[in-house]
Design a protein around this motif. Sequence first.
Motif, PDB file in Angstrom:
ATOM      1  N   ALA A 100     -97.164 -73.699  -5.785  1.00 43.48           N
ATOM      2  CA  ALA A 100     -97.324 -74.793  -5.298  1.00 43.48           C
ATOM      3  C   ALA A 100     -96.056 -75.560  -5.011  1.00 43.48           C
ATOM      4  O   ALA A 100     -96.365 -76.370  -4.286  1.00 43.48           O
ATOM      5  N   LEU A 101     -95.613 -75.454  -6.304  1.00 40.95           N
ATOM      6  CA  LEU A 101     -94.402 -76.652  -5.693  1.00 40.95           C
ATOM      7  C   LEU A 101     -93.165 -76.611  -4.380  1.00 40.95           C
ATOM      8  O   LEU A 101     -93.216 -77.297  -3.851  1.00 40.95           O
ATOM      9  N   ALA A 102     -92.856 -75.610  -5.037  1.00 33.06           N
ATOM     10  CA  ALA A 102     -91.768 -75.099  -3.881  1.00 33.06           C
ATOM     11  C   ALA A 102     -93.137 -74.849  -2.455  1.00 33.06           C
ATOM     12  O   ALA A 102     -92.666 -75.941  -1.219  1.00 33.06           O
ATOM     13  N   ALA A 103     -94.688 -75.006  -2.417  1.00 30.96           N
ATOM     14  CA  ALA A 103     -95.497 -74.602  -0.838  1.00 30.96           C
ATOM     15  C   ALA A 103     -95.026 -76.878  -0.682  1.00 30.96           C
ATOM     16  O   ALA A 103     -94.826 -77.003   0.991  1.00 30.96           O
ATOM     17  N   ALA A 104     -94.859 -77.732  -1.390  1.00 28.18           N
ATOM     18  CA  ALA A 104     -95.068 -78.725  -1.606  1.00 28.18           C
ATOM     19  C   ALA A 104     -93.322 -79.608  -1.445  1.00 28.18           C
ATOM     20  O   ALA A 104     -92.601 -80.404  -1.001  1.00 28.18           O
ATOM     21  N   GLY A 105     -92.967 -78.619  -1.083  1.00 21.73           N
ATOM     22  CA  GLY A 105     -91.235 -79.082  -0.738  1.00 21.73           C
ATOM     23  C   GLY A 105     -89.863 -78.974  -1.667  1.00 21.73           C
ATOM     24  O   GLY A 105     -89.109 -79.352  -2.208  1.00 21.73           O
ATOM     25  N   ALA A 106     -90.510 -78.484  -2.854  1.00 25.02           N
ATOM     26  CA  ALA A 106     -90.091 -78.061  -3.710  1.00 25.02           C
ATOM     27  C   ALA A 106     -88.105 -77.688  -3.531  1.00 25.02           C
ATOM     28  O   ALA A 106     -89.206 -76.525  -3.261  1.00 25.02           O
ATOM     29  N   ARG A 107     -87.422 -78.125  -3.973  1.00 27.52           N
ATOM     30  CA  ARG A 107     -86.486 -76.788  -4.144  1.00 27.52           C
ATOM     31  C   ARG A 107     -85.764 -75.942  -5.446  1.00 27.52           C
ATOM     32  O   ARG A 107     -84.900 -74.893  -5.502  1.00 27.52           O
ATOM     33  N   ARG A 108     -85.178 -77.122  -6.338  1.00 28.49           N
ATOM     34  CA  ARG A 108     -84.893 -76.821  -7.148  1.00 28.49           C
ATOM     35  C   ARG A 108     -85.393 -76.700  -8.199  1.00 28.49           C
ATOM     36  O   ARG A 108     -86.515 -77.389  -9.022  1.00 28.49           O
ATOM     37  N   ILE A 109     -85.294 -76.086  -9.589  1.00 28.76           N
ATOM     38  CA  ILE A 109     -86.395 -76.087 -11.447  1.00 28.76           C
ATOM     39  C   ILE A 109     -85.493 -76.126 -11.999  1.00 28.76           C
ATOM     40  O   ILE A 109     -84.624 -75.045 -12.061  1.00 28.76           O
ATOM     41  N   ALA A 110     -84.963 -76.384 -12.746  1.00 29.08           N
ATOM     42  CA  ALA A 110     -84.214 -76.426 -14.348  1.00 29.08           C
ATOM     43  C   ALA A 110     -85.398 -75.866 -15.505  1.00 29.08           C
ATOM     44  O   ALA A 110     -85.931 -76.497 -15.493  1.00 29.08           O
ATOM     45  N   LEU A 111     -84.271 -74.978 -16.235  1.00 33.63           N
ATOM     46  CA  LEU A 111     -84.893 -74.008 -17.053  1.00 33.63           C
ATOM     47  C   LEU A 111     -84.665 -73.907 -18.267  1.00 33.63           C
ATOM     48  O   LEU A 111     -82.949 -74.075 -18.278  1.00 33.63           O
ATOM     49  N   GLU A 112     -85.438 -74.052 -19.381  1.00 36.08           N
ATOM     50  CA  GLU A 112     -83.843 -74.015 -20.496  1.00 36.08           C
ATOM     51  C   GLU A 112     -83.298 -72.527 -21.016  1.00 36.08           C
ATOM     52  O   GLU A 112     -83.520 -72.092 -20.646  1.00 36.08           O
TER      53      GLU A 112
END
Lengths: 371, 371
Positions: free
Chosen positions: A90-102
């Motif tokens: 859902a985030l990617a579909a809304a335009g998000a590109r990078r996600i931080a993971l621990e």
Amino acid sequence: VPATKAPRFDFRPAVPDVSMFPRRAWLRSVRQAIGSATDADLGYGDPRGVETLRRALADYLGRVRGVVADPARTVVTSGYTQSEGLVCRALAAAGARRIALEDPSDPEQRETAARAGLEVVPVGVDEGGIRVDELERTRADAVVVGPAHQFPTGAVMAGERRSELLAWLRSSDAIAIEDDYDAEYRYDRAPVGALQGLEPGRVVYAGSASKTLAPALRLGWLVLPAELVDAVGHEKHLADRGTARIEQYAFADFLARGELDRHLRRMRVRYRARRDALVDALHEAMPEVEVEGIAAGLHVTARLTDTDDERAIVDEAARRGIALESLDDYRTAPGSGSPTLLVGYGQSADSAIRPGIARLAEAIEAARGRA
Amino acid sequence: VPATKAPRFDFRPAVPDVSMFPRRAWLRSVRQAIGSATDADLGYGDPRGVETLRRALADYLGRVRGVVADPARTVVTSGYTQSEGLVCRALAAAGARRIALEDPSDPEQRETAARAGLEVVPVGVDEGGIRVDELERTRADAVVVGPAHQFPTGAVMAGERRSELLAWLRSSDAIAIEDDYDAEYRYDRAPVGALQGLEPGRVVYAGSASKTLAPALRLGWLVLPAELVDAVGHEKHLADRGTARIEQYAFADFLARGELDRHLRRMRVRYRARRDALVDALHEAMPEVEVEGIAAGLHVTARLTDTDDERAIVDEAARRGIALESLDDYRTAPGSGSPTLLVGYGQSADSAIRPGIARLAEAIEAARGRA
């Protein structure tokens, strides 16, 4: 991934004691669900989940975890893995590109995010939780955090760190996915409430029944910022048209009757006693090892001496019938931190803890002697 | 998508009669599953599904559908939608780029395939099933077909067409996903066996309990060519780590006790009677309409006269408390074929069929009068 052969001493982390699964209470709830289901209840229904369960979850999460929950923003899923995938897509579909993971964290979390089309940026974890100073340099659109008992380090996110994280979310207009892992198992004092309760518009709350009841149920839930509800509901529809509904009605009944609370009270006593026995046994058998992450959850970390080879120790332990894991299994760059074992007590029989740890000490000695 | 308000006459296609769901037998199977589950059974287990269910499904599908099934190539899923997504993602990961889908077909099938990263190519359907001559021009790597009772046209794939399709699969080194939709409801003679039985190395068999038992169960299954098993198992692991396991054990018990066979025997009698009543009522009330797709399934198609406006008729019917759909809801290019209504009998009460169809005839007259 399950062991193919049961080890003699099972100290794997993240494995709950399902021998205590309240079969009778669960069956009673299933019977109630099957008996009272209407024809509409037996159809496809809302992919976001059945209304009675979303209400029961919102009540439970507000009461027990301080989540600012609303049935309209609650989505029932088939466990944490699916939850993370739905939100990432859902985030990617809304335009998000990078996600931080621990880092360290479960490699599956990283694979799930990457499969959703997001670029995964690892961010370090210290004893206070995720390093927000590192996070600030990532320019990520989202972050996955485990504030209650970070897996696998066992860190509980401190108050100040929480404030820093929330400030970062606001200043970068980012979303956090809160993996409320092990939150129900906090032993020495009342659990810290969920991060979501402090910023419900920027934090996605994710929980599941896998550690509290049984992985076999495949039941999870999300509480979402309002603007993500439709997108995540659409992803859930595309994924499987909704989670099995008889189980949803059963779980709603189970929650409403206070059975989960009752079960958790029982399990907390049991797990705390096991944790105490494990920590004592570790201190006694290997005083040179530093035991951490004991405040919550189903495992502790045992930091070895800097010259120890954690992989060799895990292998040597396996040869002696002991199943456990090491921190390197979860680091993006293996060998980059202090050698550390993950010692779970979720399903060790109480009587097996002392002999199992004594045997582990032998395995460590043997691995050292061979080095 | 469920209607927000129950219509007075419900002729929607693809909606089974869940009022006959065998609650007592299902509960008995759930009780058996909960009572006999070992600790290992309550854990995560194999994401491809529990062994006893995979065995029971392989037996059932071999016996009832002529599927060349093997528990090792059988994967339990959470319904057809998930099944298609898993296979499409596995195919895409293995290098597939284009997939052909029947036109008309459920738009969700197209969206699922597209979401997996495949280019979707629509291929026409005639009374014999998918047009293999069109398929040959697509250069697709895979195709989704519904040979038993194509949704929504109701076409049953003819023997010669099957041979052509299999020849195409071989010559193009392609994979077919067989959506064995409505296969258990074949009325006038023994059902044709699954396409998979003729070419198990090139056909993925996909079935579900949604139409035979209840959509609420969210249970589906795949029988795969050997080389796709690991990839689809990995996708299933990433999707949700496996389908709810107590339900899987329950379904295994339900199948083994012959409860599904018993239920289907009851339902076939019931549905056939309803279909006969529906076809009679349609012929009587609107002799100008051509009724097709009656051999199997839970709906028929009613071809209107060429000047009819199917959308206007569906809307007019809705105003009169009649829920049904039109073929245009499923065409990639609406308006491109003969105006056709989809008239379902899955959940019409027997006594509602004649008055409902009489009322539908009025709606058609009214729509014509207004045109």
